[in-house]
Design a protein around this motif. Structure first.
Motif, PDB file in Angstrom:
ATOM      1  N   PHE A  28       0.838  -1.205   0.000  1.00  0.00           N
ATOM      2  CA  PHE A  28       0.000   0.000   0.000  1.00  0.00           C
ATOM      3  C   PHE A  28       0.875   1.258   0.000  1.00  0.00           C
ATOM      4  CE2 PHE A  28      -2.521   3.310   2.123  1.00  0.00           C
ATOM      5  CZ  PHE A  28      -3.634   3.328   1.298  1.00  0.00           C
ATOM      6  N   GLY A  59      -8.707   1.985   3.860  1.00  0.00           N
ATOM      7  CA  GLY A  59      -8.432   3.197   3.092  1.00  0.00           C
ATOM      8  C   GLY A  59      -8.095   2.975   1.625  1.00  0.00           C
ATOM      9  N   ALA A  60      -7.947   1.706   1.208  1.00  0.00           N
ATOM     10  CA  ALA A  60      -7.437   1.454  -0.147  1.00  0.00           C
ATOM     11  C   ALA A  60      -8.421   1.919  -1.228  1.00  0.00           C
ATOM     12  CB  ALA A  60      -7.119  -0.030  -0.317  1.00  0.00           C
ATOM     13  N   PHE A  62     -10.554   4.373  -1.041  1.00  0.00           N
ATOM     14  CA  PHE A  62     -10.565   5.840  -1.124  1.00  0.00           C
ATOM     15  C   PHE A  62      -9.280   6.367  -1.777  1.00  0.00           C
ATOM     16  CE2 PHE A  62     -13.600   5.302   2.511  1.00  0.00           C
ATOM     17  CZ  PHE A  62     -14.719   5.673   1.784  1.00  0.00           C
ATOM     18  N   PHE A  63      -8.206   5.642  -1.591  1.00  0.00           N
ATOM     19  CA  PHE A  63      -6.979   6.017  -2.296  1.00  0.00           C
ATOM     20  C   PHE A  63      -7.146   5.766  -3.791  1.00  0.00           C
ATOM     21  CE2 PHE A  63      -2.220   5.126  -3.027  1.00  0.00           C
ATOM     22  CZ  PHE A  63      -1.984   6.459  -3.339  1.00  0.00           C
ATOM     23  N   LYS A  66      -9.076   8.481  -5.312  1.00  0.00           N
ATOM     24  CA  LYS A  66      -8.247   9.671  -5.546  1.00  0.00           C
ATOM     25  C   LYS A  66      -7.392   9.516  -6.802  1.00  0.00           C
ATOM     26  CE  LYS A  66      -5.064  12.785  -3.214  1.00  0.00           C
ATOM     27  NZ  LYS A  66      -4.787  13.327  -1.893  1.00  0.00           N
ATOM     28  N   GLU A  88     -16.080   0.155   4.691  1.00  0.00           N
ATOM     29  CA  GLU A  88     -15.878   0.723   6.041  1.00  0.00           C
ATOM     30  C   GLU A  88     -17.081   0.553   6.937  1.00  0.00           C
ATOM     31  OE1 GLU A  88     -13.911   4.375   6.580  1.00  0.00           O
ATOM     32  OE2 GLU A  88     -12.155   3.623   5.528  1.00  0.00           O
TER      33      GLU A  88
ATOM     34  N   LEU B  81      -2.230  10.622   1.027  1.00  0.00           N
ATOM     35  CA  LEU B  81      -3.047   9.553   1.608  1.00  0.00           C
ATOM     36  C   LEU B  81      -4.151  10.067   2.531  1.00  0.00           C
ATOM     37  CD1 LEU B  81      -0.231   6.935   2.351  1.00  0.00           C
ATOM     38  CD2 LEU B  81      -2.004   6.791   0.604  1.00  0.00           C
ATOM     39  N   LYS B  82      -4.364  11.376   2.552  1.00  0.00           N
ATOM     40  CA  LYS B  82      -5.294  11.899   3.567  1.00  0.00           C
ATOM     41  C   LYS B  82      -6.721  11.385   3.382  1.00  0.00           C
ATOM     42  CE  LYS B  82      -5.910  16.308   1.162  1.00  0.00           C
ATOM     43  NZ  LYS B  82      -5.554  17.724   1.127  1.00  0.00           N
ATOM     44  N   GLU B  83      -7.194  11.286   2.148  1.00  0.00           N
ATOM     45  CA  GLU B  83      -8.566  10.769   1.954  1.00  0.00           C
ATOM     46  C   GLU B  83      -8.653   9.301   2.374  1.00  0.00           C
ATOM     47  OE1 GLU B  83      -6.863  12.385  -0.359  1.00  0.00           O
ATOM     48  OE2 GLU B  83      -8.001  14.203  -0.845  1.00  0.00           O
ATOM     49  N   ALA B  84      -7.600   8.553   2.068  1.00  0.00           N
ATOM     50  CA  ALA B  84      -7.591   7.123   2.402  1.00  0.00           C
ATOM     51  C   ALA B  84      -7.715   6.917   3.905  1.00  0.00           C
ATOM     52  CB  ALA B  84      -6.303   6.481   1.881  1.00  0.00           C
ATOM     53  N   TYR B  85      -7.001   7.713   4.644  1.00  0.00           N
ATOM     54  CA  TYR B  85      -6.945   7.478   6.077  1.00  0.00           C
ATOM     55  C   TYR B  85      -8.009   8.229   6.874  1.00  0.00           C
ATOM     56  CZ  TYR B  85      -2.360   5.291   5.401  1.00  0.00           C
ATOM     57  OH  TYR B  85      -1.334   4.477   5.018  1.00  0.00           O
ATOM     58  N   HIS B  87     -11.010   9.694   5.835  1.00  0.00           N
ATOM     59  CA  HIS B  87     -12.422   9.698   5.449  1.00  0.00           C
ATOM     60  C   HIS B  87     -13.275   9.146   6.594  1.00  0.00           C
ATOM     61  CE1 HIS B  87     -15.867   9.267   2.686  1.00  0.00           C
ATOM     62  NE2 HIS B  87     -16.138   8.200   3.423  1.00  0.00           N
TER      63      HIS B  87
END
Lengths: 89, 180
Positions: A28, A59-60, A62-63, A66, A88, B81-85, B87
């Protein structure tokens, strides 16, 4: 006496992947490092590998959302977002 | 027979520079253990713990399912990585190291990055490593000024001894519950 310092993230990633090529945390972070280095295709490819092995990796999705936004791929970004919300719950 | 307590699920993100003790604080809080060896966090680790709480406003009994996101203290990847972590995060537990002055100031950057994703959410600051009394670089007045200016409650902790750890987590949960 000098303070101990955190090892470089790239070194940690390399060491972890040498021990276990499927280390999800290392992969990751590798995806993020590749992206930051401007190699977005590689980053996305590594991230997809993480999601293949663990679709609920924290979080993967959402990454991934992005990265697709950065690539100008709104439909794929939206799909990733929906998957992220579901993961989530 | 009394009613079963309501259950509230809270996502709390740990924030702060590398080696301030984020992982050790979670370990102390959840397992009541401490390990002197430093292991750098790579990516994020999620830990869950149920806490029995009383709602600070109406006195209701609550079971709080805490989801603690322990995020690596690597500023260079923070924005990517802010959105990943972050949210869905409902609160920030900012961690500074009493023996490293810069770690308190750096919480501004962490907080800003998180709030860009979450909007305004409560922040509670802990000054960790309180057991290292001879090595302190930040005095109480400086901490008070810094946190007061930002509206951040704060307290001292020592993951090594356990001092203040339970109180800190109760503090951040209480801040969130007051808004629920």
């Amino acid at each position: 006496m000098p303070r101990p310092t955190r090892p470089e993230t790239s070194v940690l990633v390399r060491e972890r992947l040498e021990k276990d090529a499927n280390d999800l945390d290392a992969l990751f972070v590798l995806a993020a490092m590749r992206t930051q280095a401007g190699k977005m295709d590689e980053g996305l490819s590594v991230l997809d590998r993480v999601l293949m092995m663990d679709p609920s990796y924290p979080g993967a999705w959402f990454f991934k959302e992005k990265l697709h936004k950065m690539r100008g791929e709104p439909d794929q970004a939206e799909t990733a977002h929906v998957r992220g919300e579901a993961a989530e719950l | 027979m009394s009613a079963a307590p309501d259950v509230v699920k809270l996502k709390i993100c740990m924030a702060g520079e590398a080696m301030v003790g984020k992982t050790s604080l979670i370990r102390r809080f959840v397992l009541d253990e401490y390990d002197d060896r430093y292991t750098a966090t790579l990516g994020t680790k999620i830990t869950k713990k149920r806490m029995a709480m009383v709602h600070p406003e109406d006195g209701r009994a609550l079971d709080v399912d805490l989801i603690l996101w322990d995020i690596m203290g690597t500023p260079t990847l923070r924005d990517l990585l802010k959105e990943a972590y972050y949210h869905g995060a409902q609160a920030i537990l900012g961690v500074a190291d009493l023996t490293r002055r810069d770690t308190l100031g750096e919480l501004d950057s962490w907080s800003r990055s998180i709030r860009e994703v979450t909007g305004e959410i409560p922040t509670y600051v802990v000054l960790n490593k309180a057991d290292l009394t001879g090595e302190r670089e930040i005095d109480e007045a400086a901490i008070g000024d810094h946190c007061h200016a930002r509206g951040w409650p704060w307290s001292y902790t020592s993951a090594r001894t356990g001092e203040g750890v339970e109180r800190a987590f109760q503090g951040i949960v209480g801040l969130v519950l007051a808004r629920v």
